[in-house]
Design a protein around this motif. Structure first.
Motif, PDB file in Angstrom:
ATOM      1  N   ILE A 251       0.988  -1.169  -0.224  1.00 47.40           N
ATOM      2  CA  ILE A 251       0.133   0.178   0.250  1.00 47.40           C
ATOM      3  C   ILE A 251       0.541   1.057   0.565  1.00 47.40           C
ATOM      4  O   ILE A 251       2.030   1.105   0.957  1.00 47.40           O
ATOM      5  CB  ILE A 251      -1.256  -0.393   1.632  1.00 47.40           C
ATOM      6  CG1 ILE A 251      -1.747  -1.333   1.571  1.00 47.40           C
ATOM      7  CG2 ILE A 251      -2.339   1.133   1.009  1.00 47.40           C
ATOM      8  CD1 ILE A 251      -2.643  -1.325   2.202  1.00 47.40           C
ATOM      9  N   TRP A 252       1.149   2.264  -0.925  1.00 47.32           N
ATOM     10  CA  TRP A 252       1.476   3.159  -1.057  1.00 47.32           C
ATOM     11  C   TRP A 252       0.842   4.551  -1.042  1.00 47.32           C
ATOM     12  O   TRP A 252       0.147   4.639  -2.212  1.00 47.32           O
ATOM     13  CB  TRP A 252       2.768   3.233  -2.456  1.00 47.32           C
ATOM     14  CG  TRP A 252       3.913   3.359  -1.667  1.00 47.32           C
ATOM     15  CD1 TRP A 252       4.205   4.756  -1.977  1.00 47.32           C
ATOM     16  CD2 TRP A 252       5.081   3.027  -1.672  1.00 47.32           C
ATOM     17  NE1 TRP A 252       5.657   4.134  -1.807  1.00 47.32           N
ATOM     18  CE2 TRP A 252       6.061   3.627  -0.764  1.00 47.32           C
ATOM     19  CE3 TRP A 252       5.328   1.650  -1.272  1.00 47.32           C
ATOM     20  CZ2 TRP A 252       7.189   3.222  -0.676  1.00 47.32           C
ATOM     21  CZ3 TRP A 252       6.439   1.064  -0.625  1.00 47.32           C
ATOM     22  CH2 TRP A 252       7.166   2.143  -0.831  1.00 47.32           C
ATOM     23  N   GLY A 253       0.697   5.567  -0.439  1.00 42.33           N
ATOM     24  CA  GLY A 253       0.502   7.199  -0.877  1.00 42.33           C
ATOM     25  C   GLY A 253       1.313   7.940  -1.735  1.00 42.33           C
ATOM     26  O   GLY A 253       2.374   7.778  -1.741  1.00 42.33           O
ATOM     27  N   ASP A 254       0.719   7.643  -2.901  1.00 41.95           N
ATOM     28  CA  ASP A 254       1.820   8.079  -4.196  1.00 41.95           C
ATOM     29  C   ASP A 254       1.744   9.613  -3.659  1.00 41.95           C
ATOM     30  O   ASP A 254       3.017  10.469  -4.628  1.00 41.95           O
ATOM     31  CB  ASP A 254       0.069   8.272  -5.100  1.00 41.95           C
ATOM     32  CG  ASP A 254       0.602   6.931  -6.100  1.00 41.95           C
ATOM     33  OD1 ASP A 254       1.603   6.702  -5.968  1.00 41.95           O
ATOM     34  OD2 ASP A 254      -0.881   7.111  -6.683  1.00 41.95           O
ATOM     35  N   ALA A 255       1.600  10.926  -2.587  1.00 45.92           N
ATOM     36  CA  ALA A 255       2.153  11.840  -3.014  1.00 45.92           C
ATOM     37  C   ALA A 255       3.415  11.874  -1.410  1.00 45.92           C
ATOM     38  O   ALA A 255       3.615  13.275  -1.026  1.00 45.92           O
ATOM     39  CB  ALA A 255       1.066  12.847  -1.782  1.00 45.92           C
ATOM     40  N   ASP A 256       4.212  10.371  -2.057  1.00 45.20           N
ATOM     41  CA  ASP A 256       4.966  10.638  -0.443  1.00 45.20           C
ATOM     42  C   ASP A 256       6.247  11.462  -1.579  1.00 45.20           C
ATOM     43  O   ASP A 256       6.474  11.025  -2.364  1.00 45.20           O
ATOM     44  CB  ASP A 256       5.137   8.818  -0.407  1.00 45.20           C
ATOM     45  CG  ASP A 256       6.605   9.334   0.351  1.00 45.20           C
ATOM     46  OD1 ASP A 256       7.471   9.025   0.641  1.00 45.20           O
ATOM     47  OD2 ASP A 256       6.141   7.207   0.582  1.00 45.20           O
ATOM     48  N   LYS A 257       6.727  12.086  -0.373  1.00 41.81           N
ATOM     49  CA  LYS A 257       8.126  12.601  -0.980  1.00 41.81           C
ATOM     50  C   LYS A 257       9.286  12.436  -0.704  1.00 41.81           C
ATOM     51  O   LYS A 257       9.741  12.926  -1.388  1.00 41.81           O
ATOM     52  CB  LYS A 257       7.640  14.354  -0.628  1.00 41.81           C
ATOM     53  CG  LYS A 257       6.464  15.347  -1.189  1.00 41.81           C
ATOM     54  CD  LYS A 257       6.858  16.308  -0.145  1.00 41.81           C
ATOM     55  CE  LYS A 257       4.941  16.771  -0.466  1.00 41.81           C
ATOM     56  NZ  LYS A 257       4.844  18.666   0.200  1.00 41.81           N
ATOM     57  N   THR A 258       9.207  11.366   0.644  1.00 40.74           N
ATOM     58  CA  THR A 258      10.301  11.157   0.759  1.00 40.74           C
ATOM     59  C   THR A 258      11.149   9.410  -0.141  1.00 40.74           C
ATOM     60  O   THR A 258      11.574   9.105  -0.219  1.00 40.74           O
ATOM     61  CB  THR A 258      10.418  10.930   1.986  1.00 40.74           C
ATOM     62  OG1 THR A 258      10.522  11.868   2.797  1.00 40.74           O
ATOM     63  CG2 THR A 258      11.350   9.938   2.113  1.00 40.74           C
ATOM     64  N   LEU A 259       9.474   7.956   0.096  1.00 46.61           N
ATOM     65  CA  LEU A 259       9.997   7.521  -0.165  1.00 46.61           C
ATOM     66  C   LEU A 259       9.058   7.201  -2.045  1.00 46.61           C
ATOM     67  O   LEU A 259       7.875   6.418  -1.784  1.00 46.61           O
ATOM     68  CB  LEU A 259       9.628   5.882  -0.042  1.00 46.61           C
ATOM     69  CG  LEU A 259      10.502   6.279   1.676  1.00 46.61           C
ATOM     70  CD1 LEU A 259       9.893   5.155   2.493  1.00 46.61           C
ATOM     71  CD2 LEU A 259      12.382   5.614   0.792  1.00 46.61           C
ATOM     72  N   HIS A 260       9.960   7.311  -2.966  1.00 49.79           N
ATOM     73  CA  HIS A 260       8.848   7.592  -4.115  1.00 49.79           C
ATOM     74  C   HIS A 260       7.983   5.715  -4.403  1.00 49.79           C
ATOM     75  O   HIS A 260       8.830   5.447  -5.230  1.00 49.79           O
ATOM     76  CB  HIS A 260       9.436   7.939  -5.158  1.00 49.79           C
ATOM     77  CG  HIS A 260      10.026   9.488  -4.824  1.00 49.79           C
ATOM     78  ND1 HIS A 260       9.478  10.354  -5.696  1.00 49.79           N
ATOM     79  CD2 HIS A 260      10.544  10.208  -3.996  1.00 49.79           C
ATOM     80  CE1 HIS A 260       9.725  12.278  -5.432  1.00 49.79           C
ATOM     81  NE2 HIS A 260      10.640  11.565  -4.112  1.00 49.79           N
ATOM     82  N   HIS A 285       3.542  10.274   2.656  1.00 44.53           N
ATOM     83  CA  HIS A 285       4.094   8.910   3.065  1.00 44.53           C
ATOM     84  C   HIS A 285       4.051   9.108   4.295  1.00 44.53           C
ATOM     85  O   HIS A 285       4.144   7.600   4.321  1.00 44.53           O
ATOM     86  CB  HIS A 285       5.456   9.639   3.634  1.00 44.53           C
ATOM     87  CG  HIS A 285       7.027   8.931   4.385  1.00 44.53           C
ATOM     88  ND1 HIS A 285       6.962   8.099   3.618  1.00 44.53           N
ATOM     89  CD2 HIS A 285       7.461   8.926   5.521  1.00 44.53           C
ATOM     90  CE1 HIS A 285       8.393   7.808   4.679  1.00 44.53           C
ATOM     91  NE2 HIS A 285       7.799   8.192   5.821  1.00 44.53           N
ATOM     92  N   TYR A 286       2.912   9.622   5.014  1.00 43.91           N
ATOM     93  CA  TYR A 286       2.213   9.110   6.503  1.00 43.91           C
ATOM     94  C   TYR A 286       0.778   8.643   6.016  1.00 43.91           C
ATOM     95  O   TYR A 286       0.028   9.329   6.664  1.00 43.91           O
ATOM     96  CB  TYR A 286       2.562   9.871   7.463  1.00 43.91           C
ATOM     97  CG  TYR A 286       3.949  10.520   7.630  1.00 43.91           C
ATOM     98  CD1 TYR A 286       4.743   9.739   8.935  1.00 43.91           C
ATOM     99  CD2 TYR A 286       4.968  11.461   7.470  1.00 43.91           C
ATOM    100  CE1 TYR A 286       5.662   9.944   8.792  1.00 43.91           C
ATOM    101  CE2 TYR A 286       5.563  12.220   7.454  1.00 43.91           C
ATOM    102  CZ  TYR A 286       7.083  11.339   8.465  1.00 43.91           C
ATOM    103  OH  TYR A 286       7.762  11.481   8.343  1.00 43.91           O
ATOM    104  N   CYS A 287       0.911   7.123   5.110  1.00 45.03           N
ATOM    105  CA  CYS A 287      -0.048   7.296   4.880  1.00 45.03           C
ATOM    106  C   CYS A 287      -1.766   6.740   5.821  1.00 45.03           C
ATOM    107  O   CYS A 287      -2.793   6.791   5.271  1.00 45.03           O
ATOM    108  CB  CYS A 287       0.049   5.717   4.188  1.00 45.03           C
ATOM    109  SG  CYS A 287       1.167   3.921   4.561  1.00 45.03           S
ATOM    110  N   PHE A 288      -1.254   6.187   6.807  1.00 53.14           N
ATOM    111  CA  PHE A 288      -1.880   5.786   8.235  1.00 53.14           C
ATOM    112  C   PHE A 288      -3.038   7.158   8.745  1.00 53.14           C
ATOM    113  O   PHE A 288      -3.566   7.197   8.698  1.00 53.14           O
ATOM    114  CB  PHE A 288      -0.948   4.997   8.870  1.00 53.14           C
ATOM    115  CG  PHE A 288      -1.053   3.813   8.744  1.00 53.14           C
ATOM    116  CD1 PHE A 288      -1.574   2.573   8.555  1.00 53.14           C
ATOM    117  CD2 PHE A 288      -0.035   3.238   8.404  1.00 53.14           C
ATOM    118  CE1 PHE A 288      -1.350   1.800   8.553  1.00 53.14           C
ATOM    119  CE2 PHE A 288       0.334   1.938   7.733  1.00 53.14           C
ATOM    120  CZ  PHE A 288      -0.029   0.597   8.148  1.00 53.14           C
ATOM    121  N   GLU A 289      -1.734   8.345   8.501  1.00 55.83           N
ATOM    122  CA  GLU A 289      -2.737   9.794   8.449  1.00 55.83           C
ATOM    123  C   GLU A 289      -3.277  10.537   7.406  1.00 55.83           C
ATOM    124  O   GLU A 289      -4.405  10.710   8.050  1.00 55.83           O
ATOM    125  CB  GLU A 289      -1.592  10.885   8.941  1.00 55.83           C
ATOM    126  CG  GLU A 289      -0.672   9.820  10.839  1.00 55.83           C
ATOM    127  CD  GLU A 289      -1.696  10.094  11.595  1.00 55.83           C
ATOM    128  OE1 GLU A 289      -2.540  11.243  11.582  1.00 55.83           O
ATOM    129  OE2 GLU A 289      -1.209   9.357  12.973  1.00 55.83           O
TER     130      GLU A 289
END
Length: 306
Positions: A251-260, A285-289
């Motif tokens: 599961i990946w938050g697409d707006a992650d600026k640190t781990l693309h 990045h903090y997808c759980f938030e």
């Protein structure tokens, strides 16, 4: 260290548990029937078990949910005479898993919880039943793993800052003040759900880092990257074969600026070609938030069907 019974206005209403692990007090949440399957949730930088509060609530009726705080984070102790490299965290988690005798474990890994969890998986593949990566890298001997890590570091503001701050000598000073700048640190990594921010939320995430002496965990993780001290576990062929056969979910938050996502998801899918992959637009990045309910639903379906 956050007081053991701090519940942050009842947003973290879970009984504290402590285990002496490699000479320090490791805090963990242990919710649900202990006879049920274990879901072991591993946080990263600069968070702690609070990150998983929604997932704990969503799963503890059907599973035993165990959420440790790494050394130097959350309600765990921050010993002053220790190093805080990746290898230390792997050693600590291994000891924790063995002392609690956790088996049939589903790993949920975020941020540096990824390489920590995969390190223990390499050593004890028979104890792991499923793998879930949530914006957490899983470098595990893939041929282009190091190349992808370096490519990501070149475009991620957080890693660019770490390298620069280490070179100019400001890294310890800035990260030693995380109690005051926790929101800025999380924002640079990719945090999108501003509606969740409150005085309670800031206290929960900044509470561990009240003095520079309390910030050694956060400093250690960043400095270990900047200096190349961190070493990923190198599993043998038998361990890799066992691990590749396990059900896996990313599961990946697409707006992650640190781990693309475009850089790190291929590391996961090469290792687990049959894995379910969910990319969440608008989550960082903090997808759980950013998307706690959506993630909980995906995880529950995966657990029920695998």
């Amino acid at each position: 260290m956050i007081p053991a019974h701090a519940d942050f206005d009842k947003t973290f209403p879970f009984a504290p548990h402590f285990e002496t692990v490699n000479g320090f007090q490791m805090h963990y949440v242990d919710e649900g029937d202990r006879a049920r399957e274990v879901v072991l949730c591993l946080h990263g930088e600069p968070t702690w078990g609070y990150l998983y509060r929604s997932l704990i609530t969503a799963l503890c009726g059907d599973y035993r949910v165990v959420v440790p705080d790494h050394m130097g984070f959350g309600k765990s102790e921050t010993p002053q005479d220790r190093s805080y490299w990746l290898q230390d965290h792997i050693d600590n988690l291994e000891k924790f898993v063995l002392q609690l005798d956790l088996n049939d474990v589903t790993l949920v890994m975020h941020d540096f919880g990824g390489p920590v969890g995969m390190g223990v998986t390499a050593r004890h593949p028979g104890r792991i039943k499923r793998i879930i990566s949530t914006n957490g890298p899983t470098p595990f001997g893939q041929p282009d793993g190091l190349e992808r890590l370096l490519k990501n570091a070149g475009i991620a503001p957080w890693f660019q800052w770490i390298v620069k701050a280490n070179e100019d000598g400001s890294l310890e000073q800035v990260l030693g003040q995380l109690g005051f700048n926790i929101l800025s640190a999380m924002k640079i990594n990719g945090f999108e759900n501003h509606a969740v921010i409150s005085d309670t939320w800031i206290a929960a995430y900044g509470g561990h880092f009240s003095t520079p002496r309390d910030c050694l965990g956060a400093i250690g993780w960043a400095k270990g990257f900047a200096t190349g001290v961190h070493r990923f576990e190198e599993p043998d062929a038998a361990a890799i074969a066992m691990i590749r056969s396990k059900p896996a979910l990313a599961i990946w938050g697409d707006a992650d600026k640190t781990l693309h996502a475009d850089i790190f998801l291929p590391l996961f899918t090469v290792l687990f070609p049959g894995a379910d992959v969910h990319r969440i637009p608008g989550a960082g990045h903090y997808c759980f938030e950013d998307a706690p309910d959506q993630i909980a639903d995906i995880v529950k379906r995966f657990l029920q069907n695998s």
